[in-house]
Design an enzyme around this catalytic site. Sequence first.
Site, PDB file in Angstrom:
ATOM      1  N   TYR A  66       0.791  -1.097  -0.031  1.00 50.15           N
ATOM      2  CA  TYR A  66      -0.106  -0.150   0.143  1.00 50.15           C
ATOM      3  C   TYR A  66       0.909   1.264   0.084  1.00 50.15           C
ATOM      4  O   TYR A  66       1.851   1.450   0.758  1.00 50.15           O
ATOM      5  CB  TYR A  66      -0.886  -0.079   1.215  1.00 50.15           C
ATOM      6  CG  TYR A  66      -2.216  -0.569   1.110  1.00 50.15           C
ATOM      7  CD1 TYR A  66      -3.010   0.181  -0.076  1.00 50.15           C
ATOM      8  CD2 TYR A  66      -2.997  -1.491   1.985  1.00 50.15           C
ATOM      9  CE1 TYR A  66      -4.297  -0.388  -0.364  1.00 50.15           C
ATOM     10  CE2 TYR A  66      -4.100  -1.784   1.481  1.00 50.15           C
ATOM     11  CZ  TYR A  66      -4.916  -1.362   0.474  1.00 50.15           C
ATOM     12  OH  TYR A  66      -6.087  -1.725   0.074  1.00 50.15           O
ATOM     13  N   GLU A  92      -0.570   4.853  -0.333  1.00 53.54           N
ATOM     14  CA  GLU A  92      -1.391   6.012  -0.616  1.00 53.54           C
ATOM     15  C   GLU A  92      -0.397   7.125  -0.581  1.00 53.54           C
ATOM     16  O   GLU A  92       0.352   7.349   0.383  1.00 53.54           O
ATOM     17  CB  GLU A  92      -2.516   6.299   0.301  1.00 53.54           C
ATOM     18  CG  GLU A  92      -3.662   5.110   0.040  1.00 53.54           C
ATOM     19  CD  GLU A  92      -3.698   3.831   0.680  1.00 53.54           C
ATOM     20  OE1 GLU A  92      -2.573   3.530   0.957  1.00 53.54           O
ATOM     21  OE2 GLU A  92      -4.739   3.330   0.670  1.00 53.54           O
ATOM     22  N   ASP A 111      -7.827  12.622 -25.342  1.00 51.13           N
ATOM     23  CA  ASP A 111      -7.392  11.348 -25.010  1.00 51.13           C
ATOM     24  C   ASP A 111      -7.036  10.314 -26.092  1.00 51.13           C
ATOM     25  O   ASP A 111      -7.555  10.193 -27.065  1.00 51.13           O
ATOM     26  CB  ASP A 111      -9.136  10.718 -24.734  1.00 51.13           C
ATOM     27  CG  ASP A 111      -9.051   9.269 -24.400  1.00 51.13           C
ATOM     28  OD1 ASP A 111      -7.988   8.624 -24.296  1.00 51.13           O
ATOM     29  OD2 ASP A 111     -10.151   8.742 -23.917  1.00 51.13           O
ATOM     30  N   THR A 132      -4.438   5.195 -21.984  1.00 51.08           N
ATOM     31  CA  THR A 132      -4.228   4.035 -21.293  1.00 51.08           C
ATOM     32  C   THR A 132      -2.751   3.643 -21.526  1.00 51.08           C
ATOM     33  O   THR A 132      -2.039   4.163 -22.483  1.00 51.08           O
ATOM     34  CB  THR A 132      -5.162   3.065 -21.921  1.00 51.08           C
ATOM     35  OG1 THR A 132      -5.252   3.019 -23.441  1.00 51.08           O
ATOM     36  CG2 THR A 132      -6.401   3.288 -21.751  1.00 51.08           C
ATOM     37  N   LYS A 186      -2.660  -0.337 -25.042  1.00 55.26           N
ATOM     38  CA  LYS A 186      -3.013  -0.588 -26.335  1.00 55.26           C
ATOM     39  C   LYS A 186      -2.062  -0.654 -27.150  1.00 55.26           C
ATOM     40  O   LYS A 186      -1.166  -1.321 -27.411  1.00 55.26           O
ATOM     41  CB  LYS A 186      -4.101   0.382 -26.762  1.00 55.26           C
ATOM     42  CG  LYS A 186      -5.559   0.287 -25.959  1.00 55.26           C
ATOM     43  CD  LYS A 186      -6.412   1.354 -26.450  1.00 55.26           C
ATOM     44  CE  LYS A 186      -7.852   1.259 -25.601  1.00 55.26           C
ATOM     45  NZ  LYS A 186      -7.718   1.934 -24.494  1.00 55.26           N
ATOM     46  N   ARG A 192      -2.170  -2.946 -18.672  1.00 58.50           N
ATOM     47  CA  ARG A 192      -3.565  -2.353 -18.287  1.00 58.50           C
ATOM     48  C   ARG A 192      -3.402  -1.124 -17.260  1.00 58.50           C
ATOM     49  O   ARG A 192      -3.047  -1.399 -16.182  1.00 58.50           O
ATOM     50  CB  ARG A 192      -4.551  -3.220 -17.617  1.00 58.50           C
ATOM     51  CG  ARG A 192      -4.931  -4.394 -18.553  1.00 58.50           C
ATOM     52  CD  ARG A 192      -5.448  -4.104 -20.145  1.00 58.50           C
ATOM     53  NE  ARG A 192      -6.768  -3.956 -19.981  1.00 58.50           N
ATOM     54  CZ  ARG A 192      -7.904  -4.376 -20.597  1.00 58.50           C
ATOM     55  NH1 ARG A 192      -7.374  -5.667 -20.991  1.00 58.50           N
ATOM     56  NH2 ARG A 192      -9.027  -4.039 -20.661  1.00 58.50           N
TER      57      ARG A 192
HETATM   58  N1  DSN Z   1     -12.428  -0.794 -24.982  1.00 63.49           N
HETATM   59  C1  DSN Z   1     -11.454   0.243 -25.615  1.00 63.49           C
HETATM   60  C2  DSN Z   1     -11.730  -0.075 -27.095  1.00 63.49           C
HETATM   61  O1  DSN Z   1     -11.841  -1.097 -27.627  1.00 63.49           O
HETATM   62  O2  DSN Z   1     -11.662   1.084 -27.717  1.00 63.49           O
HETATM   63  C3  DSN Z   1     -11.910   1.588 -25.330  1.00 63.49           C
HETATM   64  O3  DSN Z   1     -11.950   1.836 -23.821  1.00 63.49           O
END
Ligand code: DSN
Length: 416
Positions: free
Chosen positions: A52, A54, A197, A223, A226, A232
């Site tokens: 932990y 914080e 984003d 994120t 991707k 993740r």
């Molecule tokens: N789930 C993602 C996508 O497939 O674009 C976005 O959060």
Amino acid sequence: MAYYIQNEDLEIYDLIQKELQRQNTHLEMIASENYTFPSVMEAMGSVLTNKYAEGYPNKRYYSGCEYVDGIESIAIERAKKLFGCKFANVQPHSGSQANGAVYGALLKPYDKILGMDLSHGGHLTHGAKVSITGKTYQSFFYGVELDGRIDYDKVADYAKVIKPNILVCGFSAYTRELDFAKFKEIAESVGAVLMADIAHVAGLVVANEYPNPFPYCDVVTTTTHKTLRGPRGGVILTNNEEIAQKIDKMVFPGMQGGPLMHVIAAKAVGFRENLKPEWKTYAKQVKSNIKKLAEVLVKQEFDLVSGGTDNHLILMSFLKNDFSGKEADIALANAGITVNKNTVPGDIRSPFVTSGIRIGSPALTARGMKEKEFEWIGERIAEILSDIKNESLQSDIKKQVFALGNNFIIYDKSIF
Ligand code: DSN
């Protein structure tokens, strides 16, 4: 390598093995998915999961944080270097939480968000009515035209009417480059904060294969899993110190409790990969591969939204065909090709059925596939969709798909 799970929980072990087999044999073409690095998975499976912490480095509410402080500081420094900005918060558990934290930090309830419509390629957290972002704030949407592109003059006119507090640019399904400079002009003309984003294209942005939202955007979220191929998770970036301070307070204690230190370590490990010169080669290949696929499908007279792509994804439109996105998705899945059904501009079908599919190249590029394989895949996709009810063709192609997959195994059994 999953010694304990294999000996103590065979039910879960068996399903993990099956998923490993699926990932190695099927052709993974969901645009938002990728295969992360084994080093990233090692960090996620480490003792850091026990800690932990914080607070932020050197300002924690718990003792024993001297080592995780080092890890989070390295993750922050690498994120700043990678994106070329002054401040980074690496604690958001996901992209959705990153977006929520930005709104929480910079907006009051009922303030106005102007973002891209979910059905035109935006994301749930860009103010969709079913999302907490659409319930807490007043949300308004711009979209794409029938040619699949944003008309910036229309966005500017709409922004003048709405006068949003925040203008969101970014997407889950848009096939062209965003003009961040134009978005900045629009935001400035109405006194809105500009948020990008870049969850989908971040891996291309850091390789200079897609426009960088800096210096135009006030705040940027992404994120890490991707196109970046990390764990993740989410990250928030800015050059503005006042915004950075507000965001830090909103991420913790505003929205989250203990940061996931094993994931933060994995983010740092992933960023190190993204900083290597080889990363640029990967990002270039992602784009060349999807362009090859687009070329094959257009040659076979399939419609692509916007006619092609500038990034890592294409949207096939079946508005002129006699089948839906759902049917195409199922037919391709039967042949071992994993995509997702997707609404397209002008769609009249529901989001559960749709008139399109979204296809991406990041995961198969990570497996080492190049234009030659994408050309073959494009031909198989065209064959399947041209005879969509032919199940024996689908199972025949599945055998060929698995044979191809077996030549591009990304994880051997030692992974777990
Ligand atoms: N789930 C993602 C996508 O497939 O674009 C976005 O959060």
